[in-house]
Enzyme design. Structure first.
Site, PDB file in Angstrom:
ATOM      1  CG  HIS A  64      -2.055  -1.046   1.082  1.00 13.87           C
ATOM      2  ND1 HIS A  64      -2.922  -1.347   2.107  1.00 13.87           N
ATOM      3  CD2 HIS A  64      -2.408  -1.859   0.048  1.00 13.87           C
ATOM      4  CE1 HIS A  64      -3.766  -2.306   1.701  1.00 13.87           C
ATOM      5  NE2 HIS A  64      -3.460  -2.629   0.462  1.00 13.87           N
ATOM      6  CB  CYS A 117       5.109  15.268  -8.932  1.00 14.04           C
ATOM      7  SG  CYS A 117       4.514  16.649  -9.929  1.00 14.04           S
TER       8      CYS A 117
HETATM    9  P1  OAD Z   1      -7.402  -3.204  10.274  1.00  9.50           P
HETATM   10  O1  OAD Z   1      -7.544  -2.048  11.197  1.00  9.50           O
HETATM   11  O2  OAD Z   1      -8.514  -3.481   9.333  1.00  9.50           O
HETATM   12  O3  OAD Z   1      -7.174  -4.530  11.124  1.00  9.50           O
HETATM   13  C1  OAD Z   1      -6.242  -4.611  12.160  1.00  9.50           C
HETATM   14  C2  OAD Z   1      -6.242  -6.021  12.687  1.00  9.50           C
HETATM   15  O4  OAD Z   1      -5.213  -6.103  13.659  1.00  9.50           O
HETATM   16  C3  OAD Z   1      -7.531  -6.469  13.379  1.00  9.50           C
HETATM   17  O5  OAD Z   1      -7.899  -7.750  12.903  1.00  9.50           O
HETATM   18  C4  OAD Z   1      -7.160  -6.534  14.863  1.00  9.50           C
HETATM   19  O6  OAD Z   1      -7.839  -7.586  15.557  1.00  9.50           O
HETATM   20  C5  OAD Z   1      -5.688  -6.840  14.767  1.00  9.50           C
HETATM   21  N1  OAD Z   1      -4.885  -6.390  15.920  1.00  9.50           N
HETATM   22  C6  OAD Z   1      -5.105  -5.346  16.769  1.00  9.50           C
HETATM   23  N2  OAD Z   1      -4.102  -5.229  17.647  1.00  9.50           N
HETATM   24  C7  OAD Z   1      -3.222  -6.225  17.361  1.00  9.50           C
HETATM   25  C8  OAD Z   1      -1.962  -6.629  17.904  1.00  9.50           C
HETATM   26  N3  OAD Z   1      -1.415  -5.975  18.929  1.00  9.50           N
HETATM   27  N4  OAD Z   1      -1.334  -7.683  17.350  1.00  9.50           N
HETATM   28  C9  OAD Z   1      -1.898  -8.348  16.304  1.00  9.50           C
HETATM   29  N5  OAD Z   1      -3.066  -8.022  15.746  1.00  9.50           N
HETATM   30  C10 OAD Z   1      -3.721  -6.967  16.268  1.00  9.50           C
HETATM   31  O7  OAD Z   1      -5.989  -3.013   9.526  1.00  9.50           O
HETATM   32  P2  OAD Z   1      -5.485  -3.702   8.174  1.00  9.50           P
HETATM   33  O8  OAD Z   1      -5.948  -5.111   8.091  1.00  9.50           O
HETATM   34  O9  OAD Z   1      -4.040  -3.427   8.076  1.00  9.50           O
HETATM   35  O10 OAD Z   1      -5.710   0.584   3.531  1.00  9.50           O
HETATM   36  O11 OAD Z   1      -6.255  -2.846   7.105  1.00  9.50           O
HETATM   37  C11 OAD Z   1      -6.011  -3.088   5.751  1.00  9.50           C
HETATM   38  C12 OAD Z   1      -6.079  -1.800   4.968  1.00  9.50           C
HETATM   39  O12 OAD Z   1      -7.306  -1.145   5.250  1.00  9.50           O
HETATM   40  C13 OAD Z   1      -5.036  -0.775   5.346  1.00  9.50           C
HETATM   41  O13 OAD Z   1      -3.816  -0.968   4.688  1.00  9.50           O
HETATM   42  C14 OAD Z   1      -5.677   0.509   4.951  1.00  9.50           C
HETATM   43  C15 OAD Z   1      -7.042   0.256   5.520  1.00  9.50           C
HETATM   44  O14 OAD Z   1      -8.077   1.002   5.013  1.00  9.50           O
HETATM   45  C16 OAD Z   1      -5.736   1.771   2.916  1.00  9.50           C
HETATM   46  O15 OAD Z   1      -5.636   2.840   3.505  1.00  9.50           O
HETATM   47  C17 OAD Z   1      -5.869   1.658   1.440  1.00  9.50           C
END
Ligand code: OAD
Length: 252
Positions: A121, A129
């Site tokens: 991402h 730019c």
């Molecule tokens: P999310 O916020 O959707 O999910 C975070 C995950 O981490 C959840 O399943 C939590 O249960 C888990 N979690 C929380 N604390 C934790 C810890 N200490 N150790 C392990 N796991 C933990 O984040 P992403 O899956 O990264 O994209 O989201 C994917 C994409 O959605 C991001 O890259 C971003 C977002 O919108 C864009 O901005 C395009």
């Protein structure tokens, strides 16, 4: 039900030499004090992703979008890699044949010492730019005055992937190839809701990989994995490195 201790099957893959793909999400940086996106206290709580993380939002209101990303740069600059990031860097260094694909844009994996990193991402630190498409890294969190401009005069935008945009093609195809090749896929700290990143472990499993999920909460991927390690990345990833025979390291 998952447990928090790596199984014998997982230990044996960690001690072997076959390729490992690690896929991380925002949960891996939670213990560094950076908010995840979804759930209570998440970045998308009380915010509309479509008003902050789409090309349309940027075109309509670059100031608001830039304030959000400038704030995230400040947060990320102040954060430190946690034991989860450190364990993954140690696994790569100590075991070898480990590729890390991350959805995170904070740069903490690289700061912990991971080298083979695919940024699915993009990066908070990269600026692009809007006229020329050229990119450069700027690690200074203070980009004032906002919105920043290129030397050519056009607006700069954050070098991240927004909703509705394609992932960098070469990066995604490298990750997909690694998923097909991997003997083991470790998925840590992601809700597995955002595609195409979420499809990588599924493709890997179909191609024969053993798939492990590290997350304190169940996700849509959970029913499809071989093993669930319920706990935080900062707690479980050091155990993974240890199971691979790597001495624990202290965060930098
Ligand atoms: P999310 O916020 O959707 O999910 C975070 C995950 O981490 C959840 O399943 C939590 O249960 C888990 N979690 C929380 N604390 C934790 C810890 N200490 N150790 C392990 N796991 C933990 O984040 P992403 O899956 O990264 O994209 O989201 C994917 C994409 O959605 C991001 O890259 C971003 C977002 O919108 C864009 O901005 C395009």
């Amino acid at each position: 039900m998952g447990s928090a201790a790596p199984s014998d099957a997982l230990r044996s893959l960690l001690r072997g030499k076959d390729p490992i793909l690690v896929l991380t999400g925002a949960g891996v940086s939670a213990e560094s004090g950076l908010a995840t996106f979804r759930g209570p206290g998440g970045l998308w709580e009380g915010r509309e992703p479509t008003e902050l993380a789409t090309p349309e939002a940027f075109e309509a209101d670059p100031d608001t979008v830039w304030r959000f990303y400038a704030w995230r740069r400040t947060q990320a600059a102040a954060a430190k890699p946690n034991p989860g990031h450190v364990a993954l860097a140690a696994l790569e260094r100590g075991r070898g044949n480990v590729l890390l694909a991350t959805q995170n844009v904070d740069g903490l994996h690289e700061r912990a010492g991971s080298v083979r990193v695919l940024r699915l991402h993009g990066s908070l630190w990269r600026l692009r730019c809007t006229a020329e498409g050229t990119e450069h890294d700027d690690m200074n969190p203070d980009l004032s005055p906002l919105p920043p401009r290129c030397r050519c005069g056009a607006l700069l935008r954050p070098g991240v992937v927004w909703f509705g945009e394609a992932l960098p093609a070469a990066t995604l195809s490298e990750a997909a190839a690694a998923a097909r090749r991997a003997a083991l896929v470790i998925v840590a700290g992601t809700s597995s809701l955002v595609y195409p990143a979420a499809s990588l472990p599924v493709a890997a499993r179909e191609a024969g990989a053993y798939v492990v999920e590290i997350n304190p909460e169940p996700t849509p991927l959970s029913p499809l994995v071989h093993e669930r390690l319920r706990g935080t990345a900062g707690e479980i990833l050091p155990r993974i490195a240890e199971a691979a025979g790597i001495e624990p390291e202290r965060p930098a």
